[in-house]
Motif scaffolding. Structure first.
Motif, PDB file in Angstrom:
ATOM      1  N   LYS A  32       3.154   5.891  -2.887  1.00 30.92           N
ATOM      2  CA  LYS A  32       4.338   6.593  -3.400  1.00 30.92           C
ATOM      3  C   LYS A  32       4.249   6.770  -4.915  1.00 30.92           C
ATOM      4  CE  LYS A  32       7.793   5.445   0.071  1.00 30.92           C
ATOM      5  NZ  LYS A  32       9.026   4.709   0.340  1.00 30.92           N
ATOM      6  N   GLN A  33       3.833   5.702  -5.615  1.00 31.40           N
ATOM      7  CA  GLN A  33       3.697   5.770  -7.069  1.00 31.40           C
ATOM      8  C   GLN A  33       2.609   6.743  -7.481  1.00 31.40           C
ATOM      9  OE1 GLN A  33       3.128   1.713  -8.347  1.00 31.40           O
ATOM     10  NE2 GLN A  33       5.169   1.090  -7.673  1.00 31.40           N
ATOM     11  N   SER A  34       1.653   6.982  -6.596  1.00 31.78           N
ATOM     12  CA  SER A  34       0.568   7.930  -6.866  1.00 31.78           C
ATOM     13  C   SER A  34       0.945   9.349  -6.486  1.00 31.78           C
ATOM     14  CB  SER A  34      -0.695   7.517  -6.092  1.00 31.78           C
ATOM     15  OG  SER A  34      -1.099   6.225  -6.469  1.00 31.78           O
ATOM     16  N   GLY A  35       2.175   9.543  -6.008  1.00 34.33           N
ATOM     17  CA  GLY A  35       2.639  10.876  -5.672  1.00 34.33           C
ATOM     18  C   GLY A  35       2.408  11.298  -4.231  1.00 34.33           C
TER      19      GLY A  35
ATOM     20  N   ARG B 108       0.840  -1.206   0.000  1.00 31.76           N
ATOM     21  CA  ARG B 108       0.000   0.000   0.000  1.00 31.76           C
ATOM     22  C   ARG B 108       0.874   1.254   0.000  1.00 31.76           C
ATOM     23  NH1 ARG B 108      -4.463   2.735  -1.339  1.00 31.76           N
ATOM     24  NH2 ARG B 108      -5.063   4.215   0.270  1.00 31.76           N
TER      25      ARG B 108
ATOM     26  N   ASP C 296       3.916   1.481  -1.218  1.00 32.49           N
ATOM     27  CA  ASP C 296       4.475   1.575  -2.569  1.00 32.49           C
ATOM     28  C   ASP C 296       3.461   2.165  -3.540  1.00 32.49           C
ATOM     29  OD1 ASP C 296       6.895   0.533  -1.742  1.00 32.49           O
ATOM     30  OD2 ASP C 296       6.441  -1.510  -2.418  1.00 32.49           O
ATOM     31  N   PHE C 297       2.214   1.719  -3.452  1.00 33.85           N
ATOM     32  CA  PHE C 297       1.147   2.238  -4.304  1.00 33.85           C
ATOM     33  C   PHE C 297       0.971   3.743  -4.089  1.00 33.85           C
ATOM     34  CE2 PHE C 297      -3.326   3.493  -4.623  1.00 33.85           C
ATOM     35  CZ  PHE C 297      -3.552   3.263  -5.971  1.00 33.85           C
TER      36      PHE C 297
END
Length: 126
Positions: free
Chosen positions: A108-111, A103, A105-106
């Protein structure tokens, strides 16, 4: 302390009854490392008050999840540990940790600015 209920519609509710607060899984994560004194747990579980820690430890002991050992020394002290049978909860904590990290990581990837301080997957393997 809340009395345990006698009927559950599914196993998830029973798991939540045992580990349902935010504090219990954190306490158990630190007990995976081995027996701990209450003062050590208080330092490790950041933000928990002494009263809440005591209440959570009593509930976990009442439910048979942890054991409490009193050492008759001067000064006397107490240690808590995960009970032998309840070691089966350790992989549940591992799944929770893995999901939480995924979660993060998700996000972080979403900004989203989010940080993770600690990871240690080996301690959750039996």
């Amino acid at each position: 302390m809340n009395e345990p209920q006698n009927h559950y519609t599914n196993g998830v509710l029973m798991t939540l009854a045992v580990m349902g607060t935010k504090w219990k899984p954190l306490i158990l994560c630190h007990l995976v490392d081995g027996p701990q004194r209450p003062a050590d747990l208080k330092r490790a579980v950041q933000g928990i008050s002494s009263k809440v820690l005591t209440d959570q430890l009593r509930e976990l002991e009442r439910d048979g999840i942890i054991t409490r050992t009193i050492f008759n020394e001067v000064p006397p002290h107490v240690e808590y540990a995960i009970s032998e049978y309840r070691q089966s909860l350790v992989p549940v904590l591992g799944v929770m940790a893995n999901w939480g990290e995924a979660r993060i990581d998700f996000l972080k990837q979403s900004g989203v600015a989010v940080d993770l301080t600690y990871t240690d997957h080996e301690k959750y393997e039996l």
